[in-house]
Every structure is written in structure tokens, then in C-alpha cells.
Motif scaffolding. Structure first.
Motif, short mmCIF file in Angstrom:
data_model
loop_
_atom_site.label_atom_id
_atom_site.label_comp_id
_atom_site.label_asym_id
_atom_site.label_seq_id
_atom_site.Cartn_x
_atom_site.Cartn_y
_atom_site.Cartn_z
N ALA A 157 -0.28 23.37 9.28
CA ALA A 157 -1.65 22.87 9.18
C ALA A 157 -2.39 23.22 10.46
CB ALA A 157 -1.63 21.36 8.95
N ASN A 162 3.60 16.27 1.88
CA ASN A 162 2.47 15.49 2.38
C ASN A 162 2.48 14.08 1.77
OD1 ASN A 162 -0.22 15.11 3.57
ND2 ASN A 162 -0.91 15.22 1.45
N MET A 180 3.55 9.99 3.24
CA MET A 180 2.56 8.90 3.28
C MET A 180 3.23 7.58 2.94
SD MET A 180 -0.79 10.23 1.56
CE MET A 180 -1.66 11.58 2.22
N VAL A 237 -8.98 -3.12 2.74
CA VAL A 237 -7.85 -2.36 3.31
C VAL A 237 -7.44 -1.27 2.33
CG1 VAL A 237 -5.51 -2.49 4.19
CG2 VAL A 237 -7.08 -4.36 4.61
N GLY A 238 -7.38 -1.64 1.03
CA GLY A 238 -6.98 -0.68 0.02
C GLY A 238 -7.89 0.53 0.00
N VAL A 294 -5.29 19.11 12.98
CA VAL A 294 -4.46 18.14 12.25
C VAL A 294 -3.32 17.68 13.13
CG1 VAL A 294 -2.88 17.90 10.30
CG2 VAL A 294 -5.04 19.09 9.98
N THR A 297 -8.16 -7.60 0.96
CA THR A 297 -7.15 -6.63 0.54
C THR A 297 -7.81 -5.39 -0.03
OG1 THR A 297 -6.08 -8.62 -0.22
CG2 THR A 297 -4.89 -6.59 -0.56
N TRP A 348 1.50 10.02 9.31
CA TRP A 348 2.55 10.64 8.49
C TRP A 348 2.78 12.12 8.76
CZ3 TRP A 348 -2.38 10.00 6.46
CH2 TRP A 348 -2.93 11.08 5.80
N PHE A 389 0.79 -1.22 0.00
CA PHE A 389 0.00 0.00 0.00
C PHE A 389 0.83 1.28 0.00
CE2 PHE A 389 -3.09 -3.12 1.68
CZ PHE A 389 -4.01 -2.97 0.65
N TRP A 443 -9.17 -13.52 0.14
CA TRP A 443 -8.07 -12.57 0.40
C TRP A 443 -8.22 -11.32 -0.45
CZ3 TRP A 443 -6.08 -13.80 4.69
CH2 TRP A 443 -5.80 -15.14 5.02
N TRP A 496 -7.61 17.38 4.15
CA TRP A 496 -7.67 17.95 5.49
C TRP A 496 -6.38 18.70 5.83
CZ3 TRP A 496 -6.92 15.17 10.73
CH2 TRP A 496 -7.44 15.96 11.76
N ILE A 497 -5.25 18.04 5.58
CA ILE A 497 -3.97 18.66 5.94
C ILE A 497 -3.70 19.88 5.07
CG2 ILE A 497 -1.48 18.31 5.90
CD1 ILE A 497 -2.03 15.38 6.63
N MET A 498 -3.99 19.76 3.78
CA MET A 498 -3.61 20.84 2.87
C MET A 498 -4.62 21.98 2.89
SD MET A 498 -0.81 19.70 1.88
CE MET A 498 -0.37 20.99 0.76
N ILE A 558 -9.70 1.66 2.44
CA ILE A 558 -9.45 2.47 3.65
C ILE A 558 -8.23 3.36 3.43
CG2 ILE A 558 -8.77 2.35 6.09
CD1 ILE A 558 -10.40 -0.24 6.27
N ILE A 559 -7.17 2.78 2.86
CA ILE A 559 -5.94 3.55 2.66
C ILE A 559 -6.18 4.67 1.66
CG2 ILE A 559 -3.52 3.42 1.93
CD1 ILE A 559 -3.86 1.82 4.39
N THR A 589 -7.97 7.39 3.25
CA THR A 589 -7.06 8.11 4.14
C THR A 589 -6.19 9.08 3.34
OG1 THR A 589 -6.96 6.10 5.43
CG2 THR A 589 -5.37 7.81 5.97
N ILE A 590 -5.66 8.58 2.22
CA ILE A 590 -4.77 9.42 1.43
C ILE A 590 -5.51 10.65 0.93
CG2 ILE A 590 -3.44 9.54 -0.71
CD1 ILE A 590 -2.90 6.53 -0.36
N PHE A 633 -5.11 24.06 5.04
CA PHE A 633 -4.52 25.28 5.61
C PHE A 633 -4.12 26.24 4.51
CE2 PHE A 633 -0.67 23.27 4.34
CZ PHE A 633 0.25 24.29 4.20
N ASN A 634 -3.84 25.66 3.34
CA ASN A 634 -3.37 26.45 2.22
C ASN A 634 -4.38 27.52 1.82
OD1 ASN A 634 -1.07 26.58 0.66
ND2 ASN A 634 -2.13 25.74 -1.11
N GLY A 645 -7.18 12.64 4.06
CA GLY A 645 -6.11 13.19 4.88
C GLY A 645 -5.41 14.34 4.18
N SER A 646 -5.14 14.16 2.89
CA SER A 646 -4.44 15.22 2.15
C SER A 646 -5.30 16.48 2.10
CB SER A 646 -4.13 14.76 0.72
OG SER A 646 -3.22 13.71 0.77
#
Lengths: 660, 110
Positions: A340, A277, A281, B87-88, A344, B84, A331, A241, B80, B101-103, B90-91, B94-95, B105-106, B98-99
């Protein structure tokens, strides 16, 4: 014409630094020596048949190991160069730009071209044997992974004599790594070296995931699997992943540099922070990728040398799987200071502290395994015992760094440097070395000399603390990372110089430890204690049930597993006088060797080199070569064969005759 | 023995979908790539519409890949591939989440 050639050569080759000329000469001499020895002893066909085209996981593992030790040497030399430069104020040993290149390659090589292949070496050497399998699930892909890794590593290493090294830090942050700030080819080497070896890493992750899920010996339920295999499973999941994220991020950076895109540039809507960012990850899960197998190794070593079943097997499995998932949610702690929102930072601070919990569980499990065990202090055990306090301190400083407001003080200071070296050397390097010492007799059929090994261990261990403990203090005193020199005012008045000098001494002690290990290996090849039993340590898992080194097909008869610690059970049964079932051999189905992985990787190397220099006349034929190799493999059907029974009987008689 | 060799034997023997399904999948994936390309190159839609279209095409592309090439429906138990995939997802969430959310601020900074 002559002028043109001279002009080209002066930009193509790195010039001007006596250290580089020295490296040029030694590379040339080493290459000539290798070619001469191979030709003189007529070993070219042997090399081709037995190693380059092999799909045998044991041989691929050995090649990974050799490559990773070479890279450890190179990364270590980089480290010593840096420590020499920083030993005293106003040192003139390295120029500023050379220093930048050295810390960049040190970081990249140590993580991607040293830790990763050493980990893959252990995957390959151990996992199929532990599972009672005859090879990995995809032997061809395994060979391809290795050659892609090696070609990527070679491409990256070439940069310091041809074209110029990358010098934008080990993660190559834009805008520094963009064309606007790094117009040279160094960053291209970085991108392509990592991309090519990254394909190999991803394929290895897939390969071992499938191997573990599908190739276990009959009766070996998941919860009866040795803990090292479990750690490989959790590490492989993270690889699958996380590595695509790295590939995409670097591909976007490449588009910026190659096609003038604006993903991470400062202008036209680009955002360099997005790169930071994205890269983390991958970057954060990556540290768990390399440390989880070390945890697996410690679990095997501690159980074997305490003569006890591992304490808390279920909690070990659960904590590893938890780590592999939670590692994807931490991360942002690498850039708390980016600005941020507070929410966060709070989220990622807490998730970072949370991941310390399963790690702590594992530490206690190892301690409880040793508790009241019959401990023998062998070399693998020594490294394990060295690891526990070191990793505990490294983990504690990690939790300090996880406190987001406090991190504004620690960020990018030597405190951070000391922290991650403590978990990476204390955890990963000590772990892999423990694993190498532990499985060495299984792989090569002899033990490594104890006396020299103890010297190496103590030099490494003491050297480590001498090197990195002062760096915590230096961080508090305000010394930031990537600083190439400091004045005598900060050096003497603020007290940086004495601590830096001590740190440098520690680094050289570790270097000395490495020399002892080289000595130990070369001495033991000739005089090491031979392992005639196949089970030199009193092991508990299946790899110790077969002769050392293992025959090509690993297990003449497929083992039947009923419990965890399968080999221990067999030995207990034998002691009770229970006779093993009579042996009946069957023909063994094996994969055939193939040259395609090597050829394809060379094509990738050619393509990568072409892209580095923007030479399409070279890159396009390279890619065409890759496509032809893919097609050739797709249409080859003659990829396997059977080892007949009488050949197995002969091999086994020879091996077991020696054994009994 | 037989269970052990599945890794090697699958390569040549068993069928993984027909030529027809591969061709259909191939055409779908090409079309789904060309649509956003044409929209962006010719400036057919405004910015928000373009972004939304690209995202929809990306998700459809993912589905096409999973069904026509990754054979998500095939395979014996335990599933399987489904595990998988979960999980994929979920990831991936998240990516992306999360991005954003984090970004975010810009937008307050600029």
C-alpha cells in the motif's frame, strides 16, 4: 458395497500417520471411559440437570474454564510437536503437510478456542459477583453462547481425525485457502468451527456489555466499578464491533468455496488482498479483546496484594477505553509489506505506536500501586510480577515492528513470532492464570497449593524466556515462520540449530509447567486449603463479601454501594464498629434452566458438519433444527421463578454458619 | 430488585413496537433486498450505476433495521443505544474508508 464403504472411510477418516492413529485410539478410549464413568455412577441426569441445561453464570464459567484448559492442552501439544520438529536440522519427525496442519491448528486453537473461552470463563465467574448482580443480563443467551462455542470448537478439533485439518495458516489467507489451492474439507472445518463459536462470542460480548451497564448494584456508579469489570466492558465493546467483521469475511470466503464466488480468488476480479485487509480488522482488535481483561485482572491483583487502592483509577479507565477505540485503527500494521502507499504505512505505524501510550500508562499505574504498598507474594501476585517485565519487552519489540520500513526486515520472521508470543503468553496467559489463581477459591471454595504453584510459575516463566529469546535472534538471522525444516548448512554454519534446540528446551519447560498445574489442581481438590471465610486474600471488591463458593443466587440481599472498593469500605466500617443494617430477605427472581441452548447448538453442529462435507441432506435438517429451537424459545413464557424467603434463610444459615 | 430484573422481564411483558410496524419493516427490508438482486441478475444498469444503487439500498436497509427492529428511538436515559450507534458509525466509516484507502494501491498496480 464393501469397496464403497472402504473407499469412503479412507477419505472420511484421516489415515496414514501413526500420530493420528494414536490420537484416534486415545479419543476412543477417553470417550468410552467418560461414558462408562457417567453410567456406572448414574450421573447422566445429574450432568443434564446441573450442567448441560444450566443458565447459572458460575457453572457456565466453570465449563468454559474446563474447555479452555483442554484446548490449552491440545494447542500446547501442537506447539511441542512443532518445536520437536525444529529442534535439529533435517528432522523427519513431521511431514511438511502435517507440520502445516499443526501450526494452523495451534494458532487457531490458542486464540479462538483457548484464550477466548478462558476469558469468557473469567467474565462469567467474576463480573456478576463484582457488580453485586444475581446473574448476567441474559442468562439463556449466556448458556447458548457457551454451547455454540463448544460445538464450534469440537467441530474444529474433529478435523484432525475426520476429513483432514486446515493447513492454510491460522488466519487462512486466500488464495491458499481457496478451493483452487485447498480442495479438501480442512478449510471448511476452519470456517464453520469459527463461525459457530463466533456467534457465541458475539452474544457474550453483548451480554456482558448489558450486564455491566444495567445490572450494577444500587449506588455503584460507573466510576465506582471495579477495574476488572471496566476491562470487561472495554473488551465487550471491541467484541461487538470486531466479530461481525470476522463473520462477514469468513462468510465471503465460504461463498467463494461453496458457491464459486470470486471475492478473494486470483481470477475473475477477485482480490485476495481484500481478505487480508478485512481479516485483520477483526484480528487486530482481537488481540486487545483478549489482553484487556488481563489488564483488569492485574489491576485487581496488584491492589489486593499491595493492600492499597489502585493508583490512578481514572487514568486506568480512560486508557482502557482509549485502547478499545484506537485498536480499530491499527490493523494495517500486519501487512506493511503488502505494498500500500507510503501514506498508509505511515498512518498505521503512528497509530500503532500511539496505542503503546495508554498501555504504558497502565504499567506505571501498577508499579505505583505497588510502590510503598504492603506486598504479599501470593501466586496471583507472582504471575503479575512475571508479567510486567515480560510485557514491557514484548511491547518494546512491538514498537520496533511498528516502524514500517524496518518491518520489511522483520515481517514474517521469527522475530515476529517471538514478539507476539511474548505479549500473548506474557500478557494474556500470565494474566488469565493470575486471574484463575486469584478467583479460584471464590469459585471452588479452596486455594490451589502454593508449593506446586511456585514450581509451575518458575517453569513457565523460565521456560518462556528460554523458548522465545533465541527466536528474536533467529529472526534476525533470517529464519522465517512456518518453516518446517532447515538444512544442516543453515543449521550449523549459520548457527540456527543451537538456538532452535535451546528454544525447544524452553518449550518443554513450559509443558512441564503445565503438568505441574494439572498436578496442583488434582492435589488441591483433595488437600487444598479450604476457604471458610469467603475472603481469603483480604479482597476489596464485592465478590469477596459472599461465601465461597457463592450460593446460586449470589447475594441474599442486594448490596448497597457508596464507594469504590465497596467491600473494603464495609470491612473498614465494621472495624470502626459501625453495625451493618439488619438483613431482610425478599424472594429472589431467578431464570429457569433450559435445554434449548444445548439442543440448538447441537443442531448448529449438525448443520456445520453438513456444510463441511457439502452434504445438504445433513446441513438443511440441522438449520431447520436451529429454526425450531428459535421458535420454541420465542413462544416459551415460563422462563423464570422465585426463590422463596425461607429457602434463602436456610441456605444462608448453612453457609454463614460455616463461615462464622 | 426491580431494576435488577429488567433483563428477564422485558422478554415477555413490555411492547416493542406493534405487529404493524414489524410487518412494514419486513416488507421494506425484503423490497430493499430484491431491488439490487433484480438489477444485478438482469443487468439493468451499467457498472457504476449498479454499485451506487447497491450502496444506497444498503444504507436504506440499515436505517430500516435500526428503526423497525432495533428500536433505536426507544429506551430510557442514558442513551446507550445512541452512543453505541455513534461508535458503530465511526467503525463502519473506518472499515469502508480505510479499506478503500489501503486497497487503492491495487489500481496503481494493475
Amino acid at each position: 458395497m464393501w469397496e464403497n464403504i472402504k473407499d469412503f472411510a479412507s477419505t472420511f477418516f484421516v489415515t496414514g500417520d501413526p500420530l493420528i492413529y494414536g490420537a484416534d485410539v486415545s479419543i476412543a478410549l477417553t470417550s468410552i471411559a467418560i461414558v462408562f464413568v457417567l453410567t456406572y455412577f448414574k450421573k447422566w441426569t445429574w450432568l443434564w440437570r446441573e450442567w448441560i441445561t444450566t443458565v447459572d453464570h458460575k457453572r457456565i464459567g466453570i465449563m468454559y474454564l474446563i474447555a479452555s484448559l483442554l484446548m490449552l492442552f491440545r494447542g500446547g501439544v501442537d506447539a511441542l510437536l512443532m518445536r520437536t520438529q525444529l529442534a535439529l536440522p533435517n528432522m523427519k519427525f513431521l511431514q511438511a503437510d502435517h507440520y502445516n496442519a499443526v501450526f494452523t491448528t495451534h494458532g487457531t486453537i490458542m486464540i479462538l478456542f483457548m484464550a477466548m473461552p478462558m476469558m469468557f470463563a473469567l467474565f462469567n465467574l467474576v463480573v456478576p459477583l463484582q457488580l453485586g448482580a444475581r446473574d448476567v443480563a441474559y442468562p439463556f443467551l449466556n448458556s447458548l453462547s457457551f454451547w455454540l462455542f463448544l460445538m464450534g470448537a469440537m467441530l474444529f478439533n474433529l478435523s484432525f481425525v475426520i476429513g483432514g485439518s486446515p493447513d492454510a495458516g491460522w488466519l487462512s489467507y486466500p488464495p491458499l485457502s481457496e478451493l483452487s489451492h485447498s480442495p479438501g474439507v480442512g478449510e471448511n472445518f476452519y470456517i464453520w468451527g469459527i463461525q459457530i463459536s463466533g456467534i457465541g462470542s458475539l452474544a457474550t460480548g453483548i451480554n456482558f456489555l448489558v450486564t455491566i451497564l444495567k445490572m450494577r448494584a444500587p449506588g455503584m456508579k460507573m466510576m465506582k466499578m471495579p477495574l476488572f469489570s471496566w476491562s470487561v466492558l472495554s473488551s465487550s465493546i471491541i467484541i461487538i464491533f470486531a466479530f461481525p467483521i470476522l463473520t462477514v469475511t469468513l462468510a465471503l470466503l465460504f461463498l467463494d468455496r461453496f458457491l464459486g464466488a470470486h471475492f478473494f480468488t486470483m481470477d475473475l476480479g477477485g482480490n485476495p488482498m481484500m481478505y487480508v485487509n478485512l481479516i485483520w480488522m477483526w484480528g487486530h482488535p482481537e488481540v486487545y479483546i483478549v489482553v484487556l481483561p488481563a489488564f483488569g485482572i492485574f489491576s485487581e491483583v496488584v491492589a489486593t496484594f499491595s493492600k492499597k487502592k489502585i493508583f490512578g483509577y481514572n487514568s486506568m479507565v480512560f486508557s482502557m477505553m482509549l485502547i478499545s477505540i484506537v485498536s480499530f485503527f491499527t490493523w494495517a500494521h500486519h501487512f506493511f509489506t503488502m505494498g500500500a502507499s507510503a501514506n498508509v504505512n505511515v498512518f498505521f505505524a503512528i497509530s500503532t505506536m500511539v496505542i503503546g501510550i495508554p498501555t504504558g500508562v497502565k504499567i506505571f499505574n501498577w508499579l505505583f500501586t505497588m510502590f510503598r504498598g504492603r506486598i504479599t507474594i501470593t501466586q496471583p501476585m507472582l504471575w503479575t510480577l512475571g508479567f510486567i517485565p515480560c510485557f514491557a519487552v514484548g511491547g518494546a519489540t512491538g514498537v520496533m515492528l511498528a516502524v514500517a520500513p524496518a518491518d520489511y526486515q522483520y515481517h514474517n520472521s521469527y522475530f515476529l513470532i517471538a514478539h507476539f508470543h511474548q505479549v500473548l503468553i506474557g500478557g494474556v496467559v500470565f494474566g488469565y492464570l493470575a486471574g484463575i489463581y486469584y478467583w479460584w477459591p471464590k469459585v471452588f471454595g479452596f486455594k490451589l497449593n502454593d508449593r506446586l504453584g511456585k514450581w509451575a510459575f518458575w517453569l513457565w516463566n523460565i521456560g518462556f524466556y528460554v523458548c522465545f529469546m533465541p527466536q528474536y535472534a533467529l529472526g534476525f538471522m533470517g529464519m522465517t515462520r512456518r518453516l518446517y525444516t532447515y538444512g544442516s548448512d543453515t543449521g550449523w554454519d549459520l548457527g540456527w540449530a543451537p538456538l532452535n534446540l535451546i528454544s525447544t528446551v524452553g518449550a518443554f519447560l513450559m509443558g512441564l509447567g503445565f503438568i505441574f498445574q494439572v498436578w496442583q489442581i488434582s492435589y488441591s481438590i483433595r488437600k487444598g486449603e479450604r476457604d471458610l471465610t469467603g475472603d481469603p486474600w483480604g479482597g476489596r471488591t464485592l465478590e469477596w463479601s459472599i461465601p465461597s463458593p457463592a450460593p446460586m443466587y449470589n447475594f441474599a440481599v442486594e448490596p448497597q454501594v457508596t464507594t469504590d472498593d465497596a467491600w473494603w469500605k464495609v470491612k473498614e466500617d465494621r472495624a470502626k464498629g459501625i453495625k451493618p443494617a439488619p438483613v431482610k430477605y425478599e424472594p429472589i427472581h431467578m431464570p429457569k434452566n433450559s435445554a434449548i441452548p444445548f439442543v440448538m447448538s447441537v443442531c448448529w453442529f449438525i448443520a456445520g458438519f453438513g456444510f463441511v462435507f457439502d452434504w445438504m441432506w445433513m446441513a438443511i435438517p440441522g438449520l431447520i433444527g436451529v429454526a425450531i429451537c428459535l421458535l420454541a424459545r420465542s413462544f416459551s413464557y415460563d422462563t423464570d421463578y422465585y426463590i422463596p424467603v425461607d429457602e434463602i434463610e436456610r441456605t444462608e444459615a448453612a453457609l454463614r454458619g460455616r463461615t462464622v | 430488585m426491580s431494576q435488577h430484573n429488567t433483563g428477564h422481564e422485558h422478554a415477555s411483558g413490555e411492547s416493542h413496537g406493534s405487529l404493524k410496524s414489524y410487518v412494514i419493516g419486513f416488507i421494506f427490508s425484503i423490497v430493499l433486498t430484491i431491488i439490487p438482486l433484480v438489477i444485478v441478475m438482469n443487468g439493468l444498469l451499467n457498472k457504476t450505476q449498479t454499485v451506487i444503487t447497491i450502496m444506497i439500498m444498503a444504507v436504506l436497509q440499515l436505517i430500516v433495521q435500526l428503526f423497525f427492529f432495533m428500536h433505536i428511538r426507544e429506551g430510557e436515559k442514558p442513551r446507550w443505544n445512541v452512543m453505541t450507534l455513534i461508535v458503530g458509525i465511526i467503525i463502519v466509516l473506518t472499515i469502508v474508508g480505510g479499506s478503500i484507502w489501503i486497497m487503492s494501491f491495487n489500481s496503481t498496480v494493475q
